[in-house]
Design an enzyme around this catalytic site. Structure first.
Site, short mmCIF file in Angstrom:
data_model
loop_
_atom_site.label_atom_id
_atom_site.label_comp_id
_atom_site.label_asym_id
_atom_site.label_seq_id
_atom_site.Cartn_x
_atom_site.Cartn_y
_atom_site.Cartn_z
N GLY A 31 88.56 -127.71 -4.73
CA GLY A 31 87.87 -127.81 -3.44
C GLY A 31 87.59 -126.46 -2.80
O GLY A 31 87.70 -125.42 -3.41
N GLU A 35 79.19 -121.47 -4.06
CA GLU A 35 78.05 -121.61 -4.96
C GLU A 35 78.47 -121.75 -6.44
O GLU A 35 77.75 -122.38 -7.22
CB GLU A 35 77.11 -120.41 -4.75
CG GLU A 35 75.70 -120.57 -5.25
CD GLU A 35 74.96 -121.83 -4.76
OE1 GLU A 35 75.16 -122.25 -3.60
OE2 GLU A 35 74.20 -122.39 -5.58
N GLY A 36 79.62 -121.18 -6.81
CA GLY A 36 80.11 -121.34 -8.18
C GLY A 36 80.37 -122.80 -8.51
O GLY A 36 79.91 -123.33 -9.54
N HIS A 37 81.08 -123.49 -7.61
CA HIS A 37 81.35 -124.92 -7.80
C HIS A 37 80.03 -125.71 -7.86
O HIS A 37 79.87 -126.59 -8.69
CB HIS A 37 82.16 -125.49 -6.63
CG HIS A 37 83.54 -124.91 -6.49
ND1 HIS A 37 83.91 -124.12 -5.42
CD2 HIS A 37 84.65 -125.02 -7.27
CE1 HIS A 37 85.18 -123.79 -5.54
NE2 HIS A 37 85.66 -124.31 -6.64
N GLY A 147 84.13 -122.97 -15.17
CA GLY A 147 83.53 -121.66 -14.95
C GLY A 147 84.10 -120.60 -15.87
O GLY A 147 85.30 -120.57 -16.14
N LYS A 149 84.35 -117.67 -15.01
CA LYS A 149 85.13 -116.77 -14.16
C LYS A 149 86.61 -116.86 -14.50
O LYS A 149 87.33 -115.88 -14.52
CB LYS A 149 84.91 -117.11 -12.68
CG LYS A 149 85.32 -116.00 -11.77
CD LYS A 149 85.80 -116.51 -10.45
CE LYS A 149 87.23 -116.14 -10.28
NZ LYS A 149 87.90 -116.94 -9.27
N ASP A 150 87.05 -118.09 -14.79
CA ASP A 150 88.43 -118.32 -15.22
C ASP A 150 88.43 -118.43 -16.76
O ASP A 150 88.65 -119.50 -17.31
CB ASP A 150 88.96 -119.59 -14.56
CG ASP A 150 88.92 -119.49 -13.04
OD1 ASP A 150 89.82 -118.87 -12.48
OD2 ASP A 150 87.96 -120.00 -12.43
N SER A 185 84.87 -116.91 -5.17
CA SER A 185 86.17 -117.56 -5.32
C SER A 185 86.56 -118.15 -3.98
O SER A 185 86.28 -117.55 -2.92
CB SER A 185 87.20 -116.51 -5.75
OG SER A 185 88.51 -117.01 -5.53
#
Ligand code: AMP
Length: 290
Positions: A31, A35-37, A147, A149-150, A185
Site C-alpha cells: 500500500g 506511480e511505481g505501484h 517491480g 526496484k526490489d 518508494s
C-alpha cells in the site's frame, strides 16, 4: 471495484471470474501507492482481464527494530488510485486473517537470500517468500507482477515459484523514478528535504558505475572504489552496501564481462533506501538512468 478482506470471499470472487473464462493478473503490495505501484497495476490490466491487488503490510518480513508500526498507510487514497488504475478486486486482509492463531509454516529460499539485503535483514526474505506463496495460493493468478526496484525480491520469488512448481508467470516491471532519478518508494515519505536531495546519490552512483563500465572499466574493485568515494563525499547518506553481482544468482563478481547488476542500499535519516541497475559492458544501456 470490489474491496474484500477475507480469504474465503476473495476466493469466491476469483472463482466467479475464472468461471467466465477471465484471466487474472495479480499485484501484491504493502500500500501507500505511488506511480511505481500504479505502473504494475496498469501493466497487469494490459495483460489480463481481471486485476487483483493486495494491500498487506506483512508483519513477518519486518525485523524487530524496523518500521512496521510506522510504515505509511492511507487506504482511502489507495482505494481511489487502485480504482482509477483498472483494478477489479482490492484485497485488504488483516494480519489475523493471514496468520491466524497457531500459524506455523514458513517458506525459506536459500543462497540468494544470504547476500545484499538478506545480510542486513535476517528473516526478511523468509517473510516475503511466505506471504507471496500464501497470496499466490489464495489468488491463483495467471500472472503476478513485481517491480525490478526490489531486484532481489523478484529473484527470490522467481526461484520459489520454479522450485515449488507454482503455476504462475512472474513478470518483472522496470523501476519507476522521480524526474531527478530517485527510485519511487513508499518510504521516500520519511525523507526531510535535505535527505531527499542527498538521496539522489543512490541513482547517481548507479549512473557513474554505468559510465565507468561504458568507458571500458572491467575491474569491480576499481569501479566500486571510485563510486564509493563519490558516496562518502555525502555525509547525510550512510551506505549499507554497494555491490556488483550476477543478475540471476546474485553472486558477487570480480570482473565485468557480461551484463551485471549493480545494487545499492543506504540509510538517509529514518529511511532505508535501495536501488539497482543492470549494466551491459558494451554500449547498450538497459536501465536508462538520468
Ligand atoms: P511495496 O508496496 O513497496 O511492497 O511494493 C509493491 C510492489 O511494487 C513490489 O513488486 C515492488 O517491487 C513494486 N515497486 C515498488 N516501488 C517501485 C518502483 N519505483 N518502480 C517499480 N515497481 C516498484
Amino acid at each position: 471495484m470490489l474491496e474484500i478482506s477475507t480469504i474465503s470471499e476473495l476466493q469466491k470472487a476469483i472463482r466467479a471470474e475464472k468461471a467466465k473464462g477471465r484471466s487474472i493478473g495479480f499485484v501484491p503490495t504493502m500500500g501507500y501507492f505511488h506511480e511505481g505501484h500504479l505502473t504494475l497495476m496498469r501493466e497487469a490490466a494490459r495483460r489480463s482481464d481481471v486485476v487483483v491487488v493486495s494491500i498487506f503490510v506483512n508483519p513477518i518480513q519486518f525485523g524487530p527494530h524496523e518500521d512496521l508500526d510506522k510504515y505509511p498507510r492511507d487506504i482511502d487514497r489507495d482505494r481511489n488510485m487502485a480504482r482509477e488504475s483498472g483494478v477489479a478486486i482490492l484485497f485488504t486482509p488483516t494480519a489475523e486473517e493471514m496468520y491466524p492463531e497457531g500459524y506455523g509454516s514458513y517458506v525459506e529460499v536459500v543462497d540468494i537470500t544470504g547476500v545484499l539485503c538478506g545480510k542486513s535483514r535476517p528473516g526478511h526474505f523468509t517473510g516475503v517468500a511466505t506471504v507471496v506463496t500464501k497470496l499466490l495460493n489464495i489468488v491463483q493468478p495467471d500472472r503476478a507482477l513485481f517491480g525490478e526496484k526490489d531486484w532481489q525480491q523478484l529473484a527470490v520469488i522467481k526461484k520459489l515459484v520454479a522450485d515449488l512448481n507454482i503455476n504462475v508467470e512472474i513478470i518483472g516491471v522496470p523501476t519507476v523514478r522521480e524526474e531527478d532519478g530517485l527510485a519511487m518508494s513508499s518510504r521516500n515519505i520519511y525523507l526531510t528535504p535535505q535527505e531527499r536531495e542527498a538521496a539522489l546519490v543512490l541513482s547517481q552512483s548507479l549512473k557513474l558505475a554505468q559510465d565507468l563500465v561504458h568507458g571500458g572499466e572491467t575491474s569491480v574493485e576499481r569501479m566500486l572504489t571510485v563510486v564509493k568515494e563519490a558516496i562518502f563525499g555525502q555525509d547525510i547518506i550512510e551506505l549499507e552496501y554497494l555491490e556488483i553481482c550476477d543478475p540471476g544468482s546474485l553472486k558477487p563478481l570480480v570482473k565485468i564481462e557480461s551484463e551485471v547488476l549493480i545494487a545499492i542500499a543506504a540509510r538517509a535519516g529514518k529511511a532505508r533506501l535501495i536501488d539497482n541497475a543492470l549494466i551491459q559492458p558494451e554500449l547498450e544501456i538497459k536501465d536508462d538512468l538520468l
